[in-house]
Write a protein that holds these residues in place. Structure first.
Motif, mmCIF file in Angstrom:
data_model
loop_
_atom_site.group_PDB
_atom_site.id
_atom_site.type_symbol
_atom_site.label_atom_id
_atom_site.label_comp_id
_atom_site.label_asym_id
_atom_site.label_seq_id
_atom_site.Cartn_x
_atom_site.Cartn_y
_atom_site.Cartn_z
ATOM 1 N N LEU A 24 0.767 -1.162 -0.063
ATOM 2 C CA LEU A 24 -0.121 0.028 -0.096
ATOM 3 C C LEU A 24 0.951 1.371 0.096
ATOM 4 O O LEU A 24 0.630 2.264 -0.518
ATOM 5 N N SER A 25 1.923 1.144 0.794
ATOM 6 C CA SER A 25 2.920 2.448 0.597
ATOM 7 C C SER A 25 3.647 2.978 -0.548
ATOM 8 O O SER A 25 3.679 4.058 -0.792
ATOM 9 N N LYS A 26 3.435 2.079 -1.781
ATOM 10 C CA LYS A 26 3.986 2.189 -2.750
ATOM 11 C C LYS A 26 2.963 2.731 -3.942
ATOM 12 O O LYS A 26 3.363 3.063 -4.990
ATOM 13 N N LEU A 27 1.763 2.800 -3.623
ATOM 14 C CA LEU A 27 0.600 3.125 -4.431
ATOM 15 C C LEU A 27 0.199 4.683 -4.203
ATOM 16 O O LEU A 27 0.262 5.010 -3.192
ATOM 17 N N ASN A 28 -0.367 5.114 -5.253
ATOM 18 C CA ASN A 28 -1.117 6.406 -5.092
ATOM 19 C C ASN A 28 -2.473 6.286 -4.545
ATOM 20 O O ASN A 28 -3.087 5.269 -4.212
ATOM 21 N N GLU A 29 -3.274 7.322 -4.366
ATOM 22 C CA GLU A 29 -4.701 7.291 -3.622
ATOM 23 C C GLU A 29 -5.731 6.474 -4.295
ATOM 24 O O GLU A 29 -6.289 5.557 -3.815
ATOM 25 N N SER A 30 -5.669 6.470 -5.554
ATOM 26 C CA SER A 30 -6.471 5.781 -6.384
ATOM 27 C C SER A 30 -6.314 4.306 -6.310
ATOM 28 O O SER A 30 -7.048 3.313 -6.235
ATOM 29 N N GLU A 31 -4.797 3.856 -6.467
ATOM 30 C CA GLU A 31 -4.563 2.666 -6.750
ATOM 31 C C GLU A 31 -4.703 1.773 -5.108
ATOM 32 O O GLU A 31 -5.128 0.854 -5.232
ATOM 33 N N GLN A 34 -8.204 0.854 -4.696
ATOM 34 C CA GLN A 34 -8.606 -0.397 -5.243
ATOM 35 C C GLN A 34 -7.931 -1.729 -4.753
ATOM 36 O O GLN A 34 -8.855 -2.671 -4.517
ATOM 37 N N LYS A 35 -6.653 -1.428 -4.100
ATOM 38 C CA LYS A 35 -6.338 -2.562 -3.430
ATOM 39 C C LYS A 35 -7.145 -2.875 -2.088
ATOM 40 O O LYS A 35 -7.332 -4.046 -1.734
ATOM 41 N N ILE A 36 -7.450 -1.884 -1.488
ATOM 42 C CA ILE A 36 -8.044 -1.834 -0.138
ATOM 43 C C ILE A 36 -9.646 -2.324 -0.544
ATOM 44 O O ILE A 36 -10.006 -3.284 0.326
ATOM 45 N N ILE A 37 -10.316 -2.257 -1.415
ATOM 46 C CA ILE A 37 -11.291 -3.033 -2.064
ATOM 47 C C ILE A 37 -11.133 -4.335 -2.284
ATOM 48 O O ILE A 37 -12.024 -5.364 -1.756
ATOM 49 N N GLU A 38 -10.199 -4.886 -2.856
ATOM 50 C CA GLU A 38 -9.568 -6.182 -2.901
ATOM 51 C C GLU A 38 -9.405 -7.057 -1.636
ATOM 52 O O GLU A 38 -9.882 -8.142 -1.607
ATOM 53 N N MET A 39 -8.776 -6.201 -0.937
ATOM 54 C CA MET A 39 -8.371 -6.740 0.504
ATOM 55 C C MET A 39 -9.633 -7.098 1.321
ATOM 56 O O MET A 39 -9.814 -7.819 2.211
#
Length: 437
Positions: A24-31, A34-39
Motif C-alpha cells: 500500500l505504501s507504494k501506491l497512489n490514492e486511487s490505486e 482499489q487494493k483496499i477494496i480487494e483486501m
C-alpha cells in the motif's frame, strides 16, 4: 499431520492479504483504494480464525505510519478499517491490538478534528471514523468519554435513514453495529440516545426496515445501557416488548440456519453470528428476566431449541445457555408451567447423559434440578392460586418421573471420577428431594 485443503486455502488467503497490505505504501490514492477494496473482498472470505490472525499489531502500526506520513488518506484508512471492524464485531472477536497501538489515538484525533476544528464537516467521513473507532475498540474504559457526545448522535443520524436501498441498509447496519460495541461499562446520558433508539426500534416493528443484524445491534446497545439505568426496564419490557421481539427474531433466524458443518473448517453463517449475539444479549439480562412478562415464556422455548441445535457445532453457545438457565432457575420455577411447553427438563437430561459431559455442566444441571425440587416443595405459595399450583406441581412431577429424572440424576453416585465429587453430593441431596416431593 497434513494440512487439510481448507487450511491450505485459508493460509494462502491470509498470506495474500498481508502481502497486499505491504504494497500500500507504494501506491497512489486511487490505486490504494482499489487494493483496499480487494483486501476487503478477501476479508469476506475469511473465517473467525483467519480474521483474528490478520488483525495484527503490525497491521495497525503500519497503517498508522502511512497516515502520519501522509502516504494514505483518512478516507482510505476508514474504508479498510471500517470493514475490518464490521467483521470483527460480527464474529465477536475480542482481540485488543487496536487498543494497544497509537492508531486508537490517531482515529480519536481525526474524529475531534473533523467535528470541532474543520470548518466544513464531512459528515460521511465523520460517521466512517466513528464506526472504525467503536467497532475496533475492545478494552474496558479505553475510550475517551469525550468521543460519545460526537459519535452517538452522528451514528444515530445515519441509523435513522429510512431509505430502502441495499447501500443505505448496509450503512444503517454498520452504524448500529458500531454503537452496539459501547459496552455496559460505560455510562451514557439518556438524552444522547433514548428518543432516537425508541424511534428506530418502533419503526422496525411497524415496517421491518432493518436487517436482522442491525435490529439485534440496536437492542444490544439499549440493553447495555440498562446495566447502569434500571429505569429503562419499563421502556425495554413494556414499551418496546423485548421478550416478544427477541423470541420472534430467534425463531425466524432458526429457520435460516444450517447447523451441520459440511467442511472441517466451517465458515460461520451470518445468521448463526446474529443468533449468538442475541443469546449473549439475553444472557446479560438476569435482573430483567421474568416469565410473567410478555414474550419471555416464548423466549425460553426458543433458547431451549437453540441450545439443543447448537450442541454439536457450537458447544460453547449451548453450554452458556445451560448456565444461563441455571442462573435464572428461580425465575423459571416461578413460572413453572413453562416446563410443560419448552422441553427444558428433557434438554437438561440430554445434557447430563452426554458422553462428553463436562463437570461444570453436570454441576449446574444438577443444581438446576435441585432448585426445581426446592421450589416444588414450597409450603406457602404467594401470588399463586393454591389449587392451580397443586395441579401444576403434579403435572411437572409426572413429567420428571416420565423422563426418568430421578434415575438419571442419582446415577451420578455410581460414577467414579475425582472431579465430580461435589456433583455426587448434590445428587444425594436431590434423591431426598425427589422422595419427599
Amino acid at each position: 499431520m497434513k494440512a487439510t485443503t481448507d487450511e491450505r486455502l485459508n493460509k494462502k488467503l491470509t498470506g495474500n492479504f498481508i502481502e497486499l497490505a505491504s504494497t500500500l505504501s507504494k501506491l497512489n490514492e486511487s490505486e490504494q483504494k482499489q487494493k483496499i477494496i480487494e483486501m476487503n473482498g478477501m476479508i469476506n472470505e475469511m473465517n473467525k480464525n483467519d480474521l483474528d490472525s490478520v488483525m495484527s499489531v503490525e497491521l495497525f502500526r503500519d497503517i498508522n505510519e502511512l497516515i502520519n506520513d501522509e502516504k494514505m488518506t483518512v478516507e482510505n484508512a476508514a474504508l479498510l478499517f471500517g470493514h475490518i471492524g464490521y467483521c470483527k464485531s460480527l464474529f465477536s472477536l475480542t482481540k485488543k491490538n487496536f487498543d494497544r497501538t497509537s492508531l486508537i489515538d490517531s482515529f480519536g484525533g481525526m474524529i475531534f478534528y473533523e467535528y470541532r476544528v474543520k470548518e466544513e464537516k464531512n459528515e460521511k467521513l465523520l460517521a466512517d471514523l466513528c464506526e472504525c473507532y467503536l467497532s475496533l475498540l475492545d478494552g474496558r474504559f479505553v475510550c475517551s468519554y469525550d468521543i460519545f457526545p460526537i459519535s452517538i448522535p452522528c451514528l444515530l443520524k445515519v441509523a435513522l435513514n429510512k431509505e430502502e436501498s441495499k447501500e443505505a441498509q448496509k450503512e444503517v447496519e454498520m452504524a448500529l453495529l458500531a454503537l452496539s460495541k459501547i459496552g455496559k461499562y460505560y455510562t451514557i446520558e439518556q438524552n444522547l440516545y433514548l428518543k432516537e433508539i425508541k424511534e428506530i426500534i418502533k419503526c422496525h416493528q411497524e415496517h421491518h426496515n432493518l436487517t436482522r443484524l442491525a435490529y439485534q445491534s440496536v437492542w444490544e446497545f439499549l440493553i447495555n445501557r440498562f446495566y447502569h439505568e434500571e429505569s429503562l426496564e419499563e421502556v425495554i419490557v413494556n414499551e418496546l416488548h423485548f421478550g416478544r421481539e427477541a423470541a420472534r427474531e430467534l425463531e425466524e433466524l432458526s429457520k435460516c440456519v444450517k447447523w451441520k458443518k459440511e467442511k472441517e473448517n466451517w465458515k460461520e453463517q451470518k445468521e448463526v453470528s446474529v443468533m449468538k449475539r442475541w443469546a449473549e444479549t439475553i444472557h446479560n439480562l438476569p435482573s430483567l428476566f421474568n416469565l410473567l412478562q410478555e414474550g419471555f415464556d416464548k423466549l425460553i422455548c426458543c433458547l431451549v431449541k437453540l441450545c439443543r441445535a447448537s450442541r454439536n457445532d457450537e458447544p460453547e453457545l449451548s453450554d452458556a445457555t445451560v448456565t444461563w438457565f441455571h442462573s435464572n432457575s428461580r425465575s423459571i420455577c416461578d413460572g413453572i408451567g413453562i416446563f410443560l411447553e419448552s422441553d427444558i427438563l428433557v434438554l437438561f437430561l440430554e445434557n447430563i447423559q452426554q458422553s462428553t459431559l463436562k463437570t461444570a455442566i453436570a454441576r449446574v444441571s444438577l443444581e438446576f434440578f435441585l432448585d426445581i425440587s426446592r421450589r416444588l416443595r414450597r409450603n406457602s405459595i404467594e401470588d399463586f392460586n393454591r389449587k392451580h399450583w397443586k395441579k401444576t406441581k403434579r403435572m411437572v412431577f409426572d413429567q420428571m418421573e416420565e423422563q426418568g429424572c430421578e434415575d438419571v440424576i442419582t446415577s451420578f453416585n455410581d460414577v467414579e471420577r475425582t472431579d465430580i465429587t461435589n456433583v455426587n453430593i448434590m445428587s444425594e441431596s436431590l434423591k431426598e428431594y425427589f422422595v419427599f416431593l
